[in-house]
Write an enzyme that holds these catalytic residues in place. Sequence first.
Site, PDB file in Angstrom:
ATOM      1  N   ARG A 138       0.844  -1.208   0.000  1.00 30.96           N
ATOM      2  CA  ARG A 138       0.000   0.000   0.000  1.00 30.96           C
ATOM      3  C   ARG A 138       0.870   1.245   0.000  1.00 30.96           C
ATOM      4  O   ARG A 138       0.475   2.297   0.483  1.00 30.96           O
ATOM      5  CB  ARG A 138      -0.911   0.006   1.217  1.00 30.96           C
ATOM      6  CG  ARG A 138      -0.100  -0.065   2.474  1.00 30.96           C
ATOM      7  CD  ARG A 138      -0.833   0.262   3.710  1.00 30.96           C
ATOM      8  NE  ARG A 138      -0.048  -0.317   4.799  1.00 30.96           N
ATOM      9  CZ  ARG A 138      -0.360  -0.226   6.056  1.00 30.96           C
ATOM     10  NH1 ARG A 138      -1.437   0.407   6.405  1.00 30.96           N
ATOM     11  NH2 ARG A 138       0.402  -0.769   6.972  1.00 30.96           N
ATOM     12  N   LYS A 196       1.942   6.564   1.073  1.00 31.37           N
ATOM     13  CA  LYS A 196       1.449   5.387   1.792  1.00 31.37           C
ATOM     14  C   LYS A 196      -0.077   5.450   1.790  1.00 31.37           C
ATOM     15  O   LYS A 196      -0.659   6.424   2.263  1.00 31.37           O
ATOM     16  CB  LYS A 196       1.991   5.430   3.218  1.00 31.37           C
ATOM     17  CG  LYS A 196       2.057   4.099   3.919  1.00 31.37           C
ATOM     18  CD  LYS A 196       2.782   4.246   5.251  1.00 31.37           C
ATOM     19  CE  LYS A 196       2.495   3.057   6.146  1.00 31.37           C
ATOM     20  NZ  LYS A 196       3.054   3.244   7.487  1.00 31.37           N
ATOM     21  N   ASP A 230      -6.347  -3.672   0.037  1.00 31.09           N
ATOM     22  CA  ASP A 230      -6.892  -2.689  -0.901  1.00 31.09           C
ATOM     23  C   ASP A 230      -5.874  -1.604  -1.267  1.00 31.09           C
ATOM     24  O   ASP A 230      -6.172  -0.709  -2.048  1.00 31.09           O
ATOM     25  CB  ASP A 230      -8.165  -2.057  -0.324  1.00 31.09           C
ATOM     26  CG  ASP A 230      -7.915  -1.358   1.004  1.00 31.09           C
ATOM     27  OD1 ASP A 230      -6.746  -1.320   1.458  1.00 31.09           O
ATOM     28  OD2 ASP A 230      -8.889  -0.838   1.589  1.00 31.09           O
ATOM     29  N   ARG A 290       5.570   9.902   3.205  1.00 30.30           N
ATOM     30  CA  ARG A 290       6.625   9.637   4.185  1.00 30.30           C
ATOM     31  C   ARG A 290       7.967   9.857   3.510  1.00 30.30           C
ATOM     32  O   ARG A 290       8.141   9.501   2.342  1.00 30.30           O
ATOM     33  CB  ARG A 290       6.445   8.184   4.629  1.00 30.30           C
ATOM     34  CG  ARG A 290       7.583   7.572   5.375  1.00 30.30           C
ATOM     35  CD  ARG A 290       7.131   6.307   6.061  1.00 30.30           C
ATOM     36  NE  ARG A 290       7.180   5.135   5.182  1.00 30.30           N
ATOM     37  CZ  ARG A 290       6.836   3.908   5.565  1.00 30.30           C
ATOM     38  NH1 ARG A 290       6.389   3.689   6.791  1.00 30.30           N
ATOM     39  NH2 ARG A 290       6.898   2.895   4.737  1.00 30.30           N
ATOM     40  N   ARG A 318      15.145  -2.393   4.075  1.00 32.64           N
ATOM     41  CA  ARG A 318      14.852  -3.074   5.340  1.00 32.64           C
ATOM     42  C   ARG A 318      15.708  -4.330   5.445  1.00 32.64           C
ATOM     43  O   ARG A 318      16.262  -4.800   4.447  1.00 32.64           O
ATOM     44  CB  ARG A 318      13.377  -3.495   5.350  1.00 32.64           C
ATOM     45  CG  ARG A 318      12.425  -2.358   5.030  1.00 32.64           C
ATOM     46  CD  ARG A 318      11.256  -2.833   4.147  1.00 32.64           C
ATOM     47  NE  ARG A 318      10.461  -1.695   3.654  1.00 32.64           N
ATOM     48  CZ  ARG A 318       9.432  -1.165   4.281  1.00 32.64           C
ATOM     49  NH1 ARG A 318       9.028  -1.700   5.407  1.00 32.64           N
ATOM     50  NH2 ARG A 318       8.793  -0.131   3.796  1.00 32.64           N
ATOM     51  N   ASP A 344      10.702  -6.685   8.323  1.00 33.74           N
ATOM     52  CA  ASP A 344      10.413  -5.696   7.268  1.00 33.74           C
ATOM     53  C   ASP A 344      10.240  -4.298   7.859  1.00 33.74           C
ATOM     54  O   ASP A 344      10.239  -3.320   7.124  1.00 33.74           O
ATOM     55  CB  ASP A 344       9.151  -6.084   6.475  1.00 33.74           C
ATOM     56  CG  ASP A 344       7.914  -6.182   7.346  1.00 33.74           C
ATOM     57  OD1 ASP A 344       8.027  -6.635   8.498  1.00 33.74           O
ATOM     58  OD2 ASP A 344       6.835  -5.804   6.887  1.00 33.74           O
ATOM     59  N   ASN A 345      10.093  -4.220   9.167  1.00 30.01           N
ATOM     60  CA  ASN A 345       9.931  -2.914   9.796  1.00 30.01           C
ATOM     61  C   ASN A 345      11.198  -2.493  10.518  1.00 30.01           C
ATOM     62  O   ASN A 345      11.164  -1.747  11.483  1.00 30.01           O
ATOM     63  CB  ASN A 345       8.747  -2.940  10.765  1.00 30.01           C
ATOM     64  CG  ASN A 345       7.446  -3.240  10.037  1.00 30.01           C
ATOM     65  OD1 ASN A 345       7.310  -2.915   8.867  1.00 30.01           O
ATOM     66  ND2 ASN A 345       6.507  -3.871  10.727  1.00 30.01           N
ATOM     67  N   ASP A 395       7.720   2.521  10.261  1.00 31.26           N
ATOM     68  CA  ASP A 395       6.447   1.826  10.376  1.00 31.26           C
ATOM     69  C   ASP A 395       5.769   2.071  11.723  1.00 31.26           C
ATOM     70  O   ASP A 395       5.903   1.287  12.660  1.00 31.26           O
ATOM     71  CB  ASP A 395       6.578   0.325  10.097  1.00 31.26           C
ATOM     72  CG  ASP A 395       5.264  -0.226   9.558  1.00 31.26           C
ATOM     73  OD1 ASP A 395       4.220   0.154  10.103  1.00 31.26           O
ATOM     74  OD2 ASP A 395       5.288  -0.999   8.593  1.00 31.26           O
TER      75      ASP A 395
HETATM   76  P1  AMP Z   1       2.848  -3.646   8.080  1.00 29.54           P
HETATM   77  O1  AMP Z   1       2.076  -4.343   9.128  1.00 29.54           O
HETATM   78  O2  AMP Z   1       2.410  -2.231   7.894  1.00 29.54           O
HETATM   79  O3  AMP Z   1       4.320  -3.755   8.243  1.00 29.54           O
HETATM   80  O4  AMP Z   1       2.471  -4.344   6.714  1.00 29.54           O
HETATM   81  C1  AMP Z   1       2.792  -5.693   6.433  1.00 29.54           C
HETATM   82  C2  AMP Z   1       2.567  -5.964   4.952  1.00 29.54           C
HETATM   83  O5  AMP Z   1       1.190  -5.871   4.615  1.00 29.54           O
HETATM   84  C3  AMP Z   1       3.295  -5.003   4.037  1.00 29.54           C
HETATM   85  O6  AMP Z   1       3.803  -5.720   2.941  1.00 29.54           O
HETATM   86  C4  AMP Z   1       2.207  -4.055   3.610  1.00 29.54           C
HETATM   87  O7  AMP Z   1       2.486  -3.455   2.375  1.00 29.54           O
HETATM   88  C5  AMP Z   1       0.994  -4.958   3.546  1.00 29.54           C
HETATM   89  N1  AMP Z   1      -0.248  -4.206   3.745  1.00 29.54           N
HETATM   90  C6  AMP Z   1      -0.675  -3.640   4.887  1.00 29.54           C
HETATM   91  N2  AMP Z   1      -1.858  -3.020   4.707  1.00 29.54           N
HETATM   92  C7  AMP Z   1      -2.203  -3.191   3.412  1.00 29.54           C
HETATM   93  C8  AMP Z   1      -3.312  -2.794   2.610  1.00 29.54           C
HETATM   94  N3  AMP Z   1      -4.335  -2.072   3.101  1.00 29.54           N
HETATM   95  N4  AMP Z   1      -3.316  -3.152   1.310  1.00 29.54           N
HETATM   96  C9  AMP Z   1      -2.321  -3.873   0.799  1.00 29.54           C
HETATM   97  N5  AMP Z   1      -1.251  -4.294   1.487  1.00 29.54           N
HETATM   98  C10 AMP Z   1      -1.177  -3.960   2.791  1.00 29.54           C
HETATM   99 MG    MG Z   2       5.683  -2.494   7.421  1.00 32.41          MG
END
Ligand code: AMP
Ligand code: MG
Length: 470
Positions: free
Chosen positions: A90, A105, A117, A168, A175, A240-241, A250
């Site tokens: 996203r 973002k 989404d 951002r 990462r 990844d964070n 993140d």
């Molecule tokens: P995060 O928890 O923010 O580190 O996200 C973990 C993974 O989920 C990352 O690859 C994000 O890009 C993906 N992700 C989180 N929210 C969405 C979303 N609404 N649509 C698509 N991918 C998402």
């Molecule tokens: Mg992340």
Amino acid sequence: MSLSIPFDNSYARLPSSLFSEQAPTPVRAPKLIAFNAALAADLGIAGAEDADHLAQVFSGSILPDGAQPLAQLYAAHQFGHWNPNLGDGRAILIGESNGYDIQLKGSGRTPYSRQGDGRAWLGPVLREYVISEFMFAAGIPTTRALAAVQTGEDVYRDKPLPGAVLTRTASSHIRVGTFQALAARQDIQGLQALLQYAIERHYPMAANPLEFLQEVIAAQANLIARWMSIGFIHGVMNTDNCAISGETIDYGPCAFMDNYHPMTVFSSIDRQGRYAFGNQPDIIVWNMAQLATALLPLMPDTQAAVAEFTDAVHAMPALVQTRWLHHFRPKIGLRSEQSEDAELIKNLLDHMTQSNSDFTNTFRELPNEVTETSSMDSHLFGDWIKAWKTRLSYEKDDPIAVMNSANPAVIPRNHQIEAMIAAAVDNNYAPFHDLMRVLSAPHSPLAPQDIGYSYPPKEKERVLQTFCGT
Ligand code: AMP
Ligand code: MG
């Protein structure tokens, strides 16, 4: 004059296996919420005058000249479980300006979106805006917030919510998981290119993979010590964070502690408390071991490399402890170093746990113990204060000035953030702008009319859980 950004898009010049070209998806009715003019100036952005145009650009509806939008590939250990297929689901990098990534973002789907989404709702966008800019103001390495825009579209979570896009900036978005993705694919050429790029961009003094690993370890040791010193719980320290740069990245379910307890957890998805406040110094070592593993395919002599990398990772806990002391000593007024300092600080934290003391305010009020009659519970703190005052007598510098520049008077408290978001959903942005103003100089004494920002939550205001920004 229209917006101009002096793009130089080095990531787009890397091997194509590292990303997917992907334009943002335009939105229906973008409306600018906030724009960080000071940061824009640092990035060399000019002509940022027209709010409607800024809303178009920073919602992804219009691409500025020179942008090369892409979604980055990465993988991760999420809560310890390996997930080889992640990436910007996203988020879209539109390019780099003055060496900083500019990333939207919530700007629509990408090849890495899976079931998501690609969108974000207003709450997490404002949360990240406020908290990341607070971290910057407090001197803690962090990604930053350039803009927040409402999309005029709803996003559906368990109910329709107003959509928003956060822009951002980061010294890069590389990462631990970026290295892991290429290592897992046995894309040695990509991995080599990424390493060389990361070295040039962040650690030009590193002559080889081992030195690169050591630089990242040092940067992350410092970062985690800063988090501990300010009561920050990241909440999702998945690989990844975890940025190679050593910046906080993140701001999902992150939170600041009110009352001190080392096992504090807020994130709704962290059921085992893996990422509890007091676990952060251990988890970061685990994450660095994953980075070390991902670098191994680049080493001609695997066995020798395993030995060297293991030593580097094993050296990390001591490094974290050194940085922890470095950032905690001034919190109790110390500039000089003595061997009993760690124990003195730990004893104070233990007393705070027992008495349910507010982390931020306890430190901020320590100077009162020097100047006035004590406000702290003498039953719990009496002996500690005596030992502390003896220790202070060895100091040359004025301990009050030392403490006041180390201990913030104000932090973004969960209940204030939640109230700010609730108001914004009702189209009232005054609390957002007030919070931004109060948090912009966290070490300055609060003006009398702002004192309320330093109050811990009342029982009914207490936030017990925080949620990911999805
Ligand atoms: P995060 O928890 O923010 O580190 O996200 C973990 C993974 O989920 C990352 O690859 C994000 O890009 C993906 N992700 C989180 N929210 C969405 C979303 N609404 N649509 C698509 N991918 C998402
Ligand atoms: Mg992340």
